[in-house]
Design an enzyme around this catalytic site. Sequence first.
Site, PDB file in Angstrom:
ATOM      1  N   GLY A  94     -15.813  -6.242 -14.615  1.00  0.00           N
ATOM      2  CA  GLY A  94     -15.728  -6.643 -13.215  1.00  0.00           C
ATOM      3  C   GLY A  94     -16.941  -6.152 -12.455  1.00  0.00           C
ATOM      4  N   SER A 140       0.815  -1.225   0.000  1.00  0.00           N
ATOM      5  CA  SER A 140       0.000   0.000   0.000  1.00  0.00           C
ATOM      6  C   SER A 140       0.844   1.268   0.000  1.00  0.00           C
ATOM      7  CB  SER A 140      -0.926   0.010   1.224  1.00  0.00           C
ATOM      8  OG  SER A 140      -1.573   1.259   1.287  1.00  0.00           O
ATOM      9  N   LYS A 141       0.456   2.195  -0.864  1.00  0.00           N
ATOM     10  CA  LYS A 141       1.152   3.490  -0.967  1.00  0.00           C
ATOM     11  C   LYS A 141       0.487   4.541  -0.087  1.00  0.00           C
ATOM     12  CE  LYS A 141       3.808   2.433  -4.637  1.00  0.00           C
ATOM     13  NZ  LYS A 141       4.906   1.576  -4.203  1.00  0.00           N
ATOM     14  N   LYS A 179     -13.693  -3.685   2.684  1.00  0.00           N
ATOM     15  CA  LYS A 179     -14.537  -2.485   2.559  1.00  0.00           C
ATOM     16  C   LYS A 179     -16.002  -2.746   2.931  1.00  0.00           C
ATOM     17  CE  LYS A 179     -11.548  -0.425  -0.910  1.00  0.00           C
ATOM     18  NZ  LYS A 179     -11.392   0.127  -2.247  1.00  0.00           N
ATOM     19  N   ASP A 232     -13.689   6.376  -2.956  1.00  0.00           N
ATOM     20  CA  ASP A 232     -13.260   5.768  -4.228  1.00  0.00           C
ATOM     21  C   ASP A 232     -14.087   6.293  -5.399  1.00  0.00           C
ATOM     22  OD1 ASP A 232     -11.241   4.088  -3.274  1.00  0.00           O
ATOM     23  OD2 ASP A 232     -12.651   2.472  -2.819  1.00  0.00           O
ATOM     24  N   GLY A 282      -4.306   3.540 -12.718  1.00  0.00           N
ATOM     25  CA  GLY A 282      -5.035   3.920 -11.505  1.00  0.00           C
ATOM     26  C   GLY A 282      -4.324   4.902 -10.600  1.00  0.00           C
TER      27      GLY A 282
HETATM   28  P1  NDP Z   1     -13.013  -7.492  -5.794  1.00  0.00           P
HETATM   29  O1  NDP Z   1     -12.292  -8.678  -5.244  1.00  0.00           O
HETATM   30  O2  NDP Z   1     -14.201  -6.964  -5.048  1.00  0.00           O
HETATM   31  O3  NDP Z   1     -13.522  -7.834  -7.312  1.00  0.00           O
HETATM   32  C1  NDP Z   1     -12.675  -8.420  -8.242  1.00  0.00           C
HETATM   33  C2  NDP Z   1     -13.371  -8.527  -9.601  1.00  0.00           C
HETATM   34  O4  NDP Z   1     -12.385  -8.964 -10.543  1.00  0.00           O
HETATM   35  C3  NDP Z   1     -14.511  -9.524  -9.692  1.00  0.00           C
HETATM   36  O5  NDP Z   1     -15.540  -8.995 -10.487  1.00  0.00           O
HETATM   37  C4  NDP Z   1     -13.858 -10.746 -10.369  1.00  0.00           C
HETATM   38  O6  NDP Z   1     -14.752 -11.496 -11.159  1.00  0.00           O
HETATM   39  C5  NDP Z   1     -12.898 -10.064 -11.306  1.00  0.00           C
HETATM   40  N1  NDP Z   1     -11.762 -10.861 -11.725  1.00  0.00           N
HETATM   41  C6  NDP Z   1     -10.704 -11.275 -10.965  1.00  0.00           C
HETATM   42  N2  NDP Z   1      -9.803 -11.931 -11.724  1.00  0.00           N
HETATM   43  C7  NDP Z   1     -10.305 -11.943 -12.996  1.00  0.00           C
HETATM   44  C8  NDP Z   1      -9.836 -12.478 -14.234  1.00  0.00           C
HETATM   45  N3  NDP Z   1      -8.676 -13.136 -14.306  1.00  0.00           N
HETATM   46  N4  NDP Z   1     -10.591 -12.297 -15.340  1.00  0.00           N
HETATM   47  C9  NDP Z   1     -11.772 -11.614 -15.280  1.00  0.00           C
HETATM   48  N5  NDP Z   1     -12.279 -11.096 -14.122  1.00  0.00           N
HETATM   49  C10 NDP Z   1     -11.547 -11.264 -12.998  1.00  0.00           C
HETATM   50  O7  NDP Z   1     -11.904  -6.379  -5.987  1.00  0.00           O
HETATM   51  P2  NDP Z   1     -12.042  -4.781  -5.884  1.00  0.00           P
HETATM   52  O8  NDP Z   1     -13.193  -4.330  -6.699  1.00  0.00           O
HETATM   53  O9  NDP Z   1     -11.989  -4.349  -4.471  1.00  0.00           O
HETATM   54  O10 NDP Z   1     -10.652  -4.318  -6.554  1.00  0.00           O
HETATM   55  C11 NDP Z   1     -10.443  -4.502  -7.933  1.00  0.00           C
HETATM   56  C12 NDP Z   1      -9.145  -3.837  -8.363  1.00  0.00           C
HETATM   57  O11 NDP Z   1      -9.222  -2.435  -8.171  1.00  0.00           O
HETATM   58  C13 NDP Z   1      -7.904  -4.295  -7.589  1.00  0.00           C
HETATM   59  O12 NDP Z   1      -6.891  -4.548  -8.533  1.00  0.00           O
HETATM   60  C14 NDP Z   1      -7.561  -3.093  -6.704  1.00  0.00           C
HETATM   61  O13 NDP Z   1      -6.162  -3.025  -6.466  1.00  0.00           O
HETATM   62  C15 NDP Z   1      -8.011  -1.944  -7.611  1.00  0.00           C
HETATM   63  N6  NDP Z   1      -8.324  -0.676  -6.896  1.00  0.00           N
HETATM   64  C16 NDP Z   1      -7.630   0.483  -7.211  1.00  0.00           C
HETATM   65  C17 NDP Z   1      -7.923   1.683  -6.585  1.00  0.00           C
HETATM   66  C18 NDP Z   1      -7.138   2.917  -6.918  1.00  0.00           C
HETATM   67  O14 NDP Z   1      -7.225   3.892  -6.155  1.00  0.00           O
HETATM   68  N7  NDP Z   1      -6.410   2.982  -8.000  1.00  0.00           N
HETATM   69  C19 NDP Z   1      -8.979   1.794  -5.558  1.00  0.00           C
HETATM   70  C20 NDP Z   1      -9.675   0.549  -5.322  1.00  0.00           C
HETATM   71  C21 NDP Z   1      -9.341  -0.629  -5.970  1.00  0.00           C
HETATM   72  P3  NDP Z   1     -15.567 -12.809 -10.599  1.00  0.00           P
HETATM   73  O15 NDP Z   1     -16.780 -12.282  -9.908  1.00  0.00           O
HETATM   74  O16 NDP Z   1     -15.867 -13.538 -11.850  1.00  0.00           O
HETATM   75  O17 NDP Z   1     -14.612 -13.538  -9.678  1.00  0.00           O
END
Ligand code: NDP
Length: 264
Positions: free
Chosen positions: A121, A15-16, A64, A100, A229
């Site tokens: 997603g 985490s940053k 969260k 967010d 991001g």
């Molecule tokens: P969640 O665990 O809640 O959701 C993950 C989602 O990714 C699900 O819909 C899942 O699908 C899908 N998924 C995972 N792997 C794959 C794959 N290989 N192919 C297709 N779909 C996939 O995660 P979050 O929503 O909390 O976070 C998502 C991303 O957002 C993370 O990488 C996080 O680091 C980033 N993030 C960045 C922020 C920023 O400030 N830049 C802020 C918040 C988050 P399924 O339902 O099919 O499993």
Amino acid sequence: MMRQYAVFGDPIAHSKSPLLHNRVFLELGVPAFYGRYHLKEPSSLLERFHALGLEGANITVPFKEVAFEQCDEVRGIAQKIGSVNTMVKEGERVIGYNTDAEGFFQTLEGKIRPQNVLILGAGGTAKALAMIFDLHQIPVTILNRTPGRLKPLAEQGFKTLTHEEFAPNSYDLIINSTSAGLSDDSLPLPAPWLESLLHSGVLAYDVIYGKTTPFLRLAKAQGARFQDGREMLISQAALSSLHFTEHHFPLSTLHSLMRLALPQ
Ligand code: NDP
């Protein structure tokens, strides 16, 4: 007395957030320190918050929703999203916010006024983004690999698609909010589908920061505009910092200091 803040997550080492928040505290002379906390037991989030004597915290993957459940009160768009990434002590009570959604939306300013958005997603982040687009009356479609996570979104009136239901359409903003590409080299959708969606005139936005994901590499190869991001990370942190510093400083100041703290 030094006020204490922390970010809770699992994993958390990457985490940053401490870098961003401590820069603000130092530069603006706020007597506070921000650390990381590796939480393993979700049920103990609020108890840990109090035991550590924190005045505020950020919450990241995968807590969260847990934070939403445990706060004494949830305010603003967090109520609609059902997830909290910022906790702030107010007297003896802990108030939950979600920065967010607004943080993400602010990063679009001056870049695009989207007319038709595709979110890849359906996790916590996707939900936050869908809500903020809905609030701004921008049409949004949510596409997810598995149907389970789409159901609550469909029930809230969002247009949702499983991979089986996918058909090429025209979107001007395509957001990867999956974790595909975070710690592996995978694409969120099969390459031919992405190739049919990504072209010049489209902004490809990945919420993952600190690397060029396969999704962004493909977007670049297709001639689409692309963004990672980093700006979202800074924007959501600056909005959290407004709460942590009790609105004493302008958002633009917090934003600039955080931008300096995070190398490109
Ligand atoms: P969640 O665990 O809640 O959701 C993950 C989602 O990714 C699900 O819909 C899942 O699908 C899908 N998924 C995972 N792997 C794959 C794959 N290989 N192919 C297709 N779909 C996939 O995660 P979050 O929503 O909390 O976070 C998502 C991303 O957002 C993370 O990488 C996080 O680091 C980033 N993030 C960045 C922020 C920023 O400030 N830049 C802020 C918040 C988050 P399924 O339902 O099919 O499993």
